[in-house]
Design a protein around this motif. Structure first.
Motif, PDB file in Angstrom:
ATOM      1  N   GLU A 159       0.822  -1.207   0.000  1.00 31.29           N
ATOM      2  CA  GLU A 159       0.000   0.000   0.000  1.00 31.29           C
ATOM      3  C   GLU A 159       0.862   1.266   0.000  1.00 31.29           C
ATOM      4  O   GLU A 159       1.770   1.402   0.814  1.00 31.29           O
ATOM      5  CB  GLU A 159      -0.901  -0.013   1.240  1.00 31.29           C
ATOM      6  CG  GLU A 159      -1.844   1.149   1.352  1.00 31.29           C
ATOM      7  CD  GLU A 159      -3.040   1.042   0.425  1.00 31.29           C
ATOM      8  OE1 GLU A 159      -3.501  -0.078   0.175  1.00 31.29           O
ATOM      9  OE2 GLU A 159      -3.492   2.090  -0.056  1.00 31.29           O
ATOM     10  N   GLN A 194       1.358   1.663  -9.795  1.00 30.22           N
ATOM     11  CA  GLN A 194       1.398   3.032  -9.280  1.00 30.22           C
ATOM     12  C   GLN A 194       1.902   2.999  -7.840  1.00 30.22           C
ATOM     13  O   GLN A 194       1.859   1.973  -7.183  1.00 30.22           O
ATOM     14  CB  GLN A 194       0.007   3.672  -9.356  1.00 30.22           C
ATOM     15  CG  GLN A 194      -1.024   2.983  -8.469  1.00 30.22           C
ATOM     16  CD  GLN A 194      -2.401   3.632  -8.556  1.00 30.22           C
ATOM     17  OE1 GLN A 194      -2.777   4.195  -9.584  1.00 30.22           O
ATOM     18  NE2 GLN A 194      -3.169   3.545  -7.487  1.00 30.22           N
ATOM     19  N   LEU A 228      -1.844   2.667   5.304  1.00 30.81           N
ATOM     20  CA  LEU A 228      -3.013   1.788   5.416  1.00 30.81           C
ATOM     21  C   LEU A 228      -4.051   2.385   6.356  1.00 30.81           C
ATOM     22  O   LEU A 228      -5.239   2.425   6.044  1.00 30.81           O
ATOM     23  CB  LEU A 228      -2.581   0.415   5.941  1.00 30.81           C
ATOM     24  CG  LEU A 228      -2.010  -0.563   4.924  1.00 30.81           C
ATOM     25  CD1 LEU A 228      -1.330  -1.721   5.637  1.00 30.81           C
ATOM     26  CD2 LEU A 228      -3.110  -1.083   4.004  1.00 30.81           C
ATOM     27  N   ARG A 251      -5.805   5.462   4.861  1.00 34.12           N
ATOM     28  CA  ARG A 251      -6.747   5.216   3.766  1.00 34.12           C
ATOM     29  C   ARG A 251      -8.046   4.574   4.239  1.00 34.12           C
ATOM     30  O   ARG A 251      -9.113   4.871   3.730  1.00 34.12           O
ATOM     31  CB  ARG A 251      -6.095   4.319   2.701  1.00 34.12           C
ATOM     32  CG  ARG A 251      -5.258   5.108   1.744  1.00 34.12           C
ATOM     33  CD  ARG A 251      -5.070   4.358   0.454  1.00 34.12           C
ATOM     34  NE  ARG A 251      -6.143   4.596  -0.485  1.00 34.12           N
ATOM     35  CZ  ARG A 251      -6.248   3.954  -1.642  1.00 34.12           C
ATOM     36  NH1 ARG A 251      -5.385   3.043  -1.955  1.00 34.12           N
ATOM     37  NH2 ARG A 251      -7.227   4.231  -2.456  1.00 34.12           N
ATOM     38  N   THR A 252      -7.941   3.643   5.181  1.00 29.97           N
ATOM     39  CA  THR A 252      -9.151   2.975   5.675  1.00 29.97           C
ATOM     40  C   THR A 252      -9.118   2.972   7.203  1.00 29.97           C
ATOM     41  O   THR A 252      -8.898   1.942   7.827  1.00 29.97           O
ATOM     42  CB  THR A 252      -9.244   1.540   5.136  1.00 29.97           C
ATOM     43  OG1 THR A 252      -7.970   0.899   5.337  1.00 29.97           O
ATOM     44  CG2 THR A 252      -9.568   1.493   3.665  1.00 29.97           C
ATOM     45  N   ARG A 268     -10.926   0.398   9.771  1.00 28.84           N
ATOM     46  CA  ARG A 268     -10.673  -1.044   9.755  1.00 28.84           C
ATOM     47  C   ARG A 268      -9.603  -1.456  10.762  1.00 28.84           C
ATOM     48  O   ARG A 268      -9.387  -2.628  10.994  1.00 28.84           O
ATOM     49  CB  ARG A 268     -10.238  -1.492   8.374  1.00 28.84           C
ATOM     50  CG  ARG A 268     -11.404  -1.399   7.424  1.00 28.84           C
ATOM     51  CD  ARG A 268     -11.158  -2.022   6.105  1.00 28.84           C
ATOM     52  NE  ARG A 268     -12.181  -1.491   5.222  1.00 28.84           N
ATOM     53  CZ  ARG A 268     -12.042  -1.375   3.930  1.00 28.84           C
ATOM     54  NH1 ARG A 268     -10.926  -1.749   3.364  1.00 28.84           N
ATOM     55  NH2 ARG A 268     -13.018  -0.893   3.207  1.00 28.84           N
ATOM     56  N   GLY A 280      -8.297   5.133  -9.788  1.00 31.20           N
ATOM     57  CA  GLY A 280      -8.867   6.056  -8.814  1.00 31.20           C
ATOM     58  C   GLY A 280      -8.256   5.821  -7.459  1.00 31.20           C
ATOM     59  O   GLY A 280      -7.712   4.756  -7.190  1.00 31.20           O
ATOM     60  N   ARG A 281      -8.309   6.853  -6.609  1.00 34.72           N
ATOM     61  CA  ARG A 281      -7.650   6.751  -5.299  1.00 34.72           C
ATOM     62  C   ARG A 281      -8.662   6.669  -4.160  1.00 34.72           C
ATOM     63  O   ARG A 281      -8.284   6.482  -3.008  1.00 34.72           O
ATOM     64  CB  ARG A 281      -6.734   7.957  -5.096  1.00 34.72           C
ATOM     65  CG  ARG A 281      -5.533   7.977  -6.021  1.00 34.72           C
ATOM     66  CD  ARG A 281      -4.362   7.162  -5.496  1.00 34.72           C
ATOM     67  NE  ARG A 281      -3.759   7.791  -4.333  1.00 34.72           N
ATOM     68  CZ  ARG A 281      -3.099   7.122  -3.390  1.00 34.72           C
ATOM     69  NH1 ARG A 281      -3.012   5.823  -3.453  1.00 34.72           N
ATOM     70  NH2 ARG A 281      -2.571   7.768  -2.372  1.00 34.72           N
ATOM     71  N   ASP A 282      -9.960   6.826  -4.459  1.00 33.88           N
ATOM     72  CA  ASP A 282     -10.972   6.840  -3.411  1.00 33.88           C
ATOM     73  C   ASP A 282     -11.270   5.403  -2.972  1.00 33.88           C
ATOM     74  O   ASP A 282     -11.839   4.611  -3.717  1.00 33.88           O
ATOM     75  CB  ASP A 282     -12.226   7.543  -3.944  1.00 33.88           C
ATOM     76  CG  ASP A 282     -13.351   7.537  -2.922  1.00 33.88           C
ATOM     77  OD1 ASP A 282     -13.122   7.067  -1.788  1.00 33.88           O
ATOM     78  OD2 ASP A 282     -14.454   7.997  -3.257  1.00 33.88           O
ATOM     79  N   ALA A 283     -10.863   5.078  -1.733  1.00 31.37           N
ATOM     80  CA  ALA A 283     -10.985   3.706  -1.235  1.00 31.37           C
ATOM     81  C   ALA A 283     -12.430   3.219  -1.272  1.00 31.37           C
ATOM     82  O   ALA A 283     -12.703   2.070  -1.641  1.00 31.37           O
ATOM     83  CB  ALA A 283     -10.432   3.625   0.190  1.00 31.37           C
ATOM     84  N   LEU A 326     -13.592   2.354  -4.851  1.00 23.02           N
ATOM     85  CA  LEU A 326     -12.967   1.114  -5.328  1.00 23.02           C
ATOM     86  C   LEU A 326     -13.636  -0.107  -4.700  1.00 23.02           C
ATOM     87  O   LEU A 326     -14.010  -1.053  -5.394  1.00 23.02           O
ATOM     88  CB  LEU A 326     -11.470   1.134  -5.003  1.00 23.02           C
ATOM     89  CG  LEU A 326     -10.636   2.056  -5.890  1.00 23.02           C
ATOM     90  CD1 LEU A 326      -9.326   2.438  -5.223  1.00 23.02           C
ATOM     91  CD2 LEU A 326     -10.364   1.401  -7.237  1.00 23.02           C
ATOM     92  N   ASP A 327     -13.797  -0.080  -3.381  1.00 22.36           N
ATOM     93  CA  ASP A 327     -14.396  -1.224  -2.709  1.00 22.36           C
ATOM     94  C   ASP A 327     -15.844  -1.426  -3.155  1.00 22.36           C
ATOM     95  O   ASP A 327     -16.300  -2.559  -3.320  1.00 22.36           O
ATOM     96  CB  ASP A 327     -14.322  -1.050  -1.185  1.00 22.36           C
ATOM     97  CG  ASP A 327     -12.894  -1.237  -0.661  1.00 22.36           C
ATOM     98  OD1 ASP A 327     -12.004  -1.519  -1.481  1.00 22.36           O
ATOM     99  OD2 ASP A 327     -12.685  -1.101   0.547  1.00 22.36           O
ATOM    100  N   PRO A 342      -8.230  -1.251  -1.441  1.00 21.14           N
ATOM    101  CA  PRO A 342      -7.733  -1.206  -0.071  1.00 21.14           C
ATOM    102  C   PRO A 342      -8.432  -2.237   0.822  1.00 21.14           C
ATOM    103  O   PRO A 342      -9.656  -2.286   0.896  1.00 21.14           O
ATOM    104  CB  PRO A 342      -8.068   0.212   0.383  1.00 21.14           C
ATOM    105  CG  PRO A 342      -8.170   0.990  -0.868  1.00 21.14           C
ATOM    106  CD  PRO A 342      -8.692   0.049  -1.908  1.00 21.14           C
ATOM    107  N   PHE A 366     -19.483  -0.541   1.268  1.00 22.97           N
ATOM    108  CA  PHE A 366     -18.527   0.400   1.866  1.00 22.97           C
ATOM    109  C   PHE A 366     -17.794  -0.188   3.064  1.00 22.97           C
ATOM    110  O   PHE A 366     -16.931   0.462   3.652  1.00 22.97           O
ATOM    111  CB  PHE A 366     -19.234   1.708   2.238  1.00 22.97           C
ATOM    112  CG  PHE A 366     -19.834   2.369   1.044  1.00 22.97           C
ATOM    113  CD1 PHE A 366     -19.033   2.877   0.040  1.00 22.97           C
ATOM    114  CD2 PHE A 366     -21.209   2.424   0.873  1.00 22.97           C
ATOM    115  CE1 PHE A 366     -19.582   3.454  -1.091  1.00 22.97           C
ATOM    116  CE2 PHE A 366     -21.772   2.992  -0.259  1.00 22.97           C
ATOM    117  CZ  PHE A 366     -20.955   3.512  -1.239  1.00 22.97           C
TER     118      PHE A 366
END
Lengths: 266, 357
Positions: free
Chosen positions: A42, A58, A199, A202-203, A206, B101-104, B107-108, B141, B298
């Protein structure tokens, strides 16, 4: 036709003269930098691979490889997917350089060449959501089920610095490692701080809290096969990318940079 | 077996008989899944193969469906290369756009759309995503895509459900009790929460009052808000409805009115759908009460969920900004979400209004 050939020859000669100040870097495919990677990580390198041929990628490492190629005067970059350990093992390799958060160690120097470091990092400790109370010290961590990536610096730190009462659970790849942290089978994971930070950023929901860092001051370098003719040119180019701020810019673009604010665990 | 069940069975049998007249196969339909609010909902499309299903997914919702709040996170120019099903694994090969795209969350959500749409079609039990024939590493992610993914995996919560812990009540504030009593009489605060302290309940009530009255939305009982409170009247429902319990969701004021016998019982501050995912207006009914609702697209918990329009629900959420910010749901603070859950009954009318002037 004859005239055209003569003109082309002249042009080639002119080019040759211009380039003679810096002889071309010897690479596997002339004009191209072939880069060994180990997807995914990541923030650093994620993408798509068909067998070992990376068709899209990327991240920090990918942009760094492109900047490196440009600095070396190469016109294209290709990426090759590899198991992590093979990136710095002995023997000939189908790539010119390997970029994959490879920490420079004496042991790895026996089997691979390393450039000067481009990034200095510490180990991070990320907890699962259900852990209570939140660990604040190395002693607190000792009582938890700790997980780390097999053969990683994090695994070494877990064993020698934290020394948990139950043996550290070693997991073979980062996605499975993080899945175990999400589900609570691991109460805390020790791994490279920039990856854990990215990580978590970004989320965020979790994972539990980013507990802190364990200072190791380990340094990432670009790994190259032993005896590579391109070593000195690549080494100089890496130094230039650090000096001119390119590395710092890519860090801001791809990685969580507020790691300095995290406490150091003692 | 109850009579109602029998009737339903007979009706289904009739419907099937009409849908598949003997000797015809033209009427086969598939279910294609699009997000609405915080959940995936299905729409019917003609077709019978996994390739039909993916093609329908890539085409996106119709204009009419979009008006109902359905949307897609699959990028517009994504194309399908190939679908093959071997031993229950659907290998779905799409173009690169699908992983960009970068929006988690985007994407999910698109991955959940694909897995849900393909699962069950032509015996597919899991989905392996390929991009132009290649394996996908780390682009989604928190989800491992280098192996086949099952719908059950996405539907299984992987984080604990935790309520937002509100900051503890503070020390008594001089003169606050009087303002609280006024807020109680106007239907912003519960009588038990008039305690003279500026706690989370009071802040929520003040924010509700500010939103209803069109004041600055800071949740703070400043001079302007105090002055308005002194002369304020009890809020009234915007529309006249049937007696009994109902709710109005006012998108312009970002409040919900809990109404009983055409009287406002409580004004609740909410954050509804942001401009790109607006909450559709209309007349709906609460169809379930779900204390803990896992959002498959989500991958997060919706607590004290009261759904009234497919995937669109009232629910508690950690972040409730003073403006419209959600995927289409009506987010609430922990201070009101449980109360509204208890107030709501299945079948309760919910009227969503874009203007309340």
């Amino acid at each position: 036709m004859r005239l055209l050939t003569a003109l082309a020859l002249l042009a080639a000669l002119a080019l040759g003269t211009a380039a003679s100040a810096a002889p071309p870097v010897p690479t596997i495919t002339p004009g191209q930098l072939t880069v060994g990677v180990s997807l995914p990580s990541e923030g650093f390198e994620v993408g798509v691979a068909k067998g070992d041929q990376v068709t899209y990628a990327q991240g920090f490492d990918i942009d760094l490889a492109r900047a490196l190629a440009k600095r070396l005067g190469l016109t294209s970059v290709a990426f090759v997917q590899s198991p992590f350990g093979r990136l710095f093992s002995s023997g000939s390799k189908p790539w010119d350089v390997a970029i994959a958060q490879i920490t420079i160690t004496d042991q790895r120097r026996r089997t691979a060449e390393f450039t000067q470091p481009y990034l200095t990092v510490d180990q991070g400790v990320l907890a699962t959501q259900t852990v209570k109370p939140i660990p604040r010290t190395l002693a607190d961590l000792r009582a938890l089920r700790i997980c780390a990536l097999t053969k990683s610096t994090g695994a070494d730190v877990a064993k020698t610095v934290v020394a948990p009462t139950r043996p550290t659970r070693l997991i073979g790849n980062v996605p499975t490692l993080m899945l175990n942290l999400q589900t609570g089978r691991c109460q805390a994971v020790i791994y490279d701080a920039p990856t854990l930070g990215t990580l978590k950023a970004r989320t965020p929901d979790r994972y539990g809290p980013f507990v802190g860092v364990i200072k190791t001051g380990e340094q990432y370098g670009v790994a190259m096969p032993k005896g590579s003719q391109a070593l000195s040119a690549v080494d100089t180019a890496v130094g230039a990318l650090v000096a001119d701020g390119t590395v710092q810019r890519l860090q801001r673009k791809w990685l969580t940079t507020n790691l300095e604010t995290l406490p150091t665990l003692k | 077996m109850t009579r109602g069940y029998l009737v339903a069975l007979v009706t289904t049998a009739l419907a099937v008989a009409f849908a598949f007249p003997a000797g015809s196969s033209a009427a086969a339909t598939l279910k294609v899944w699009f997000p609405q609010g915080e959940q995936l909902v299905s729409v019917d499309r003609p077709g019978s193969t996994a390739a039909d299903a993916v093609a329908a997914l890539l085409a996106g919702p119709t204009a009419a469906e979009r008006k109902q709040g359905l949307r897609t996170y699959v990028p517009a120019r994504t194309t399908l290369n190939d679908v093959t099903i071997v031993n229950g694994v659907a290998r779905v090969d799409v173009s690169l756009q699908f992983v960009l795209g970068r929006d988690a969350q985007s994407l999910d959500a698109r991955l959940a759309q694909l897995v849900h749409t393909v699962s069950g079609v032509e015996g597919a039990r899991s989905v392996l995503l390929l991009v132009n024939g290649g394996t996908v590493y780390g682009m989604f992610p928190g989800i491992v895509t280098s192996r086949p993914i099952t719908l059950k995996y996405l539907e299984t919560p992987n984080v604990p459900a935790s309520h937002t812990t509100a900051p503890p009540a503070t020390a008594p504030v001089a003169g606050l009790l009087q303002a609280q009593q006024k807020l109680v009489s106007l239907g912003y605060l519960l009588p038990a929460d008039a305690d003279g302290k500026n706690g989370p309940q009071t802040q929520t009530a003040v924010l509700a009052f500010q939103k209803w009255e069109g004041l600055g939305r800071d949740g703070d009982l400043g001079p302007q808000t105090k002055a308005a409170l002194a002369t304020a009247e009890h809020p009234a429902p915007i529309t006249k409805g049937p007696s009994g319990k109902r709710a109005e969701l006012l998108l312009d004021r970002q409040v919900a009115l809990a109404i009983e016998d055409n009287k406002v019982v409580r004004v609740i501050p909410v954050s509804t759908g942001k401009p790109s995912t607006p909450t559709p207006p209309g007349d709906f009914k609460v169809y379930a009460k779900i204390a803990k609702w896992w959002s498959t697209p989500f991958r997060e918990w919706l607590l004290w969920a009261v759904p009234f329009n497919g995937g669109i629900a009232f629910h508690e959420f950690a972040e409730v900004p003073p403006y419209a910010a959600s995927h289409g749901c009506a987010r609430q603070f922990a201070t009101t979400a449980h109360w509204l859950y208890d107030f709501a009954v299945v079948g309760m009318p919910v009227k969503v209004l874009s203007t309340s002037e």
